[in-house]
Design a protein around this motif. Structure first.
Motif, PDB file in Angstrom:
ATOM      1  N   PRO A 168      -9.752  -1.945   2.601  1.00  0.00           N
ATOM      2  CA  PRO A 168      -9.085  -1.054   3.564  1.00  0.00           C
ATOM      3  C   PRO A 168      -9.629  -1.161   4.986  1.00  0.00           C
ATOM      4  O   PRO A 168      -8.854  -1.091   5.948  1.00  0.00           O
ATOM      5  CB  PRO A 168      -9.345   0.351   3.002  1.00  0.00           C
ATOM      6  CG  PRO A 168      -9.623   0.140   1.562  1.00  0.00           C
ATOM      7  CD  PRO A 168     -10.296  -1.200   1.466  1.00  0.00           C
ATOM      8  N   VAL A 210       2.253   1.801  -3.523  1.00  0.00           N
ATOM      9  CA  VAL A 210       1.213   2.321  -4.422  1.00  0.00           C
ATOM     10  C   VAL A 210       0.947   3.793  -4.130  1.00  0.00           C
ATOM     11  O   VAL A 210       0.880   4.622  -5.047  1.00  0.00           O
ATOM     12  CB  VAL A 210      -0.084   1.489  -4.309  1.00  0.00           C
ATOM     13  CG1 VAL A 210      -1.237   2.175  -5.030  1.00  0.00           C
ATOM     14  CG2 VAL A 210       0.122   0.089  -4.869  1.00  0.00           C
ATOM     15  N   ASN A 211       0.801   4.134  -2.846  1.00  0.00           N
ATOM     16  CA  ASN A 211       0.533   5.533  -2.486  1.00  0.00           C
ATOM     17  C   ASN A 211       1.687   6.445  -2.888  1.00  0.00           C
ATOM     18  O   ASN A 211       1.477   7.553  -3.403  1.00  0.00           O
ATOM     19  CB  ASN A 211       0.241   5.655  -0.992  1.00  0.00           C
ATOM     20  CG  ASN A 211      -1.086   5.036  -0.607  1.00  0.00           C
ATOM     21  OD1 ASN A 211      -1.989   4.890  -1.436  1.00  0.00           O
ATOM     22  ND2 ASN A 211      -1.215   4.654   0.646  1.00  0.00           N
ATOM     23  N   MET A 212       2.915   5.987  -2.676  1.00  0.00           N
ATOM     24  CA  MET A 212       4.086   6.765  -3.054  1.00  0.00           C
ATOM     25  C   MET A 212       4.137   6.955  -4.569  1.00  0.00           C
ATOM     26  O   MET A 212       4.439   8.051  -5.065  1.00  0.00           O
ATOM     27  CB  MET A 212       5.346   6.033  -2.583  1.00  0.00           C
ATOM     28  CG  MET A 212       6.634   6.738  -2.849  1.00  0.00           C
ATOM     29  SD  MET A 212       7.996   5.729  -2.218  1.00  0.00           S
ATOM     30  CE  MET A 212       9.019   5.706  -3.653  1.00  0.00           C
ATOM     31  N   THR A 213       3.823   5.912  -5.304  1.00  0.00           N
ATOM     32  CA  THR A 213       3.854   5.977  -6.763  1.00  0.00           C
ATOM     33  C   THR A 213       2.759   6.892  -7.301  1.00  0.00           C
ATOM     34  O   THR A 213       2.976   7.629  -8.268  1.00  0.00           O
ATOM     35  CB  THR A 213       3.749   4.563  -7.357  1.00  0.00           C
ATOM     36  OG1 THR A 213       4.815   3.775  -6.831  1.00  0.00           O
ATOM     37  CG2 THR A 213       3.833   4.585  -8.870  1.00  0.00           C
ATOM     38  N   LYS A 214       1.601   6.869  -6.666  1.00  0.00           N
ATOM     39  CA  LYS A 214       0.514   7.771  -7.076  1.00  0.00           C
ATOM     40  C   LYS A 214       0.965   9.222  -6.932  1.00  0.00           C
ATOM     41  O   LYS A 214       0.775  10.031  -7.841  1.00  0.00           O
ATOM     42  CB  LYS A 214      -0.737   7.526  -6.240  1.00  0.00           C
ATOM     43  CG  LYS A 214      -1.885   8.477  -6.562  1.00  0.00           C
ATOM     44  CD  LYS A 214      -3.021   8.302  -5.558  1.00  0.00           C
ATOM     45  CE  LYS A 214      -4.134   9.289  -5.785  1.00  0.00           C
ATOM     46  NZ  LYS A 214      -3.781  10.665  -5.416  1.00  0.00           N
ATOM     47  N   CYS A 215       1.568   9.553  -5.808  1.00  0.00           N
ATOM     48  CA  CYS A 215       2.065  10.919  -5.589  1.00  0.00           C
ATOM     49  C   CYS A 215       3.153  11.273  -6.600  1.00  0.00           C
ATOM     50  O   CYS A 215       3.156  12.381  -7.156  1.00  0.00           O
ATOM     51  CB  CYS A 215       2.606  11.073  -4.173  1.00  0.00           C
ATOM     52  SG  CYS A 215       1.332  11.056  -2.910  1.00  0.00           S
ATOM     53  N   ALA A 258      -2.386  -4.603  -2.358  1.00  0.00           N
ATOM     54  CA  ALA A 258      -2.808  -3.257  -1.946  1.00  0.00           C
ATOM     55  C   ALA A 258      -4.267  -2.985  -2.318  1.00  0.00           C
ATOM     56  O   ALA A 258      -4.867  -2.034  -1.818  1.00  0.00           O
ATOM     57  CB  ALA A 258      -1.902  -2.204  -2.568  1.00  0.00           C
ATOM     58  N   GLU A 305       1.628  11.978  -9.983  1.00  0.00           N
ATOM     59  CA  GLU A 305       0.974  13.286 -10.031  1.00  0.00           C
ATOM     60  C   GLU A 305       2.002  14.412 -10.144  1.00  0.00           C
ATOM     61  O   GLU A 305       1.817  15.365 -10.903  1.00  0.00           O
ATOM     62  CB  GLU A 305       0.100  13.483  -8.797  1.00  0.00           C
ATOM     63  CG  GLU A 305      -1.136  12.603  -8.791  1.00  0.00           C
ATOM     64  CD  GLU A 305      -1.873  12.609  -7.455  1.00  0.00           C
ATOM     65  OE1 GLU A 305      -1.369  13.197  -6.468  1.00  0.00           O
ATOM     66  OE2 GLU A 305      -2.955  12.006  -7.394  1.00  0.00           O
ATOM     67  N   ALA A 311       0.837  -1.204   0.000  1.00  0.00           N
ATOM     68  CA  ALA A 311       0.000   0.000   0.000  1.00  0.00           C
ATOM     69  C   ALA A 311       0.871   1.254   0.000  1.00  0.00           C
ATOM     70  O   ALA A 311       0.572   2.225  -0.712  1.00  0.00           O
ATOM     71  CB  ALA A 311      -0.938  -0.007   1.205  1.00  0.00           C
ATOM     72  N   GLY A 312       1.949   1.235   0.760  1.00  0.00           N
ATOM     73  CA  GLY A 312       2.853   2.376   0.791  1.00  0.00           C
ATOM     74  C   GLY A 312       3.498   2.634  -0.559  1.00  0.00           C
ATOM     75  O   GLY A 312       3.613   3.787  -1.000  1.00  0.00           O
ATOM     76  N   THR A 319       2.420  -5.222  -5.814  1.00  0.00           N
ATOM     77  CA  THR A 319       1.415  -4.403  -5.134  1.00  0.00           C
ATOM     78  C   THR A 319      -0.006  -4.959  -5.228  1.00  0.00           C
ATOM     79  O   THR A 319      -0.941  -4.303  -4.782  1.00  0.00           O
ATOM     80  CB  THR A 319       1.433  -2.976  -5.704  1.00  0.00           C
ATOM     81  OG1 THR A 319       1.117  -3.020  -7.103  1.00  0.00           O
ATOM     82  CG2 THR A 319       2.788  -2.323  -5.487  1.00  0.00           C
TER      83      THR A 319
END
Length: 130
Positions: free
Chosen positions: A71, A39-44, A67, A47, A36-37, A64
């Motif tokens: 939740p 994926v979240n890091m990659t999303k940021c 992920a 962007e 999950a971390g 991932t």
């Protein structure tokens, strides 16, 4: 339960509740946090750097996949095993720091050892599943 599943040739191992929490923390809960971390890091990063997650290929998707789990379920699971997970997250961070230091020092041998050790252990898993 043993009688019910006896035809499946299940290998039973009895462990304490503490051992169970340690094992599932390491083999299930921590990987969910890491996935999950990532994926979240990659999303940021996507962007900020204007690239698409459509570029994600097999390695990222395989790493991932978990992920995408529920939740709310994983929030409850992590809260029920938080003390062990905090220790495991700290240990994982130390492992990442070790790789970071090797990169900073351009320590080719240290980086290689990191991957060699992981490869050796992961290869054992492949042999055990056959």
């Amino acid at each position: 339960m043993k009688t019910l599943l006896s035809g499946l040739q299940v290998c039973w191992q009895q462990i304490t509740a503490e051992e169970h929490d340690q094992v599932v923390g390491q083999l299930s809960h921590l990987p969910h946090i890491i996935a999950a971390g990532l994926v979240n890091m990659t999303k940021c990063a996507a962007e900020q750097n204007h690239f698409s997650l459509d570029y994600a290929a097999g390695g990222f998707k395989s790493t991932t996949r978990i992920a995408a789990s529920d939740p709310q379920l994983w929030t409850a699971i992590l809260q029920s095993n938080s003390s062990i997970l905090i220790q495991q997250i700290e240990q994982f961070c130390r492992s990442l720091d070790k790789v970071k230091r090797a990169l900073q020092k351009d320590d080719r041998e240290g980086i290689n050892q990191f991957f060699e050790q992981a490869k050796a252990v992961r290869t054992i898993l492949d042999h055990d599943s056959q």
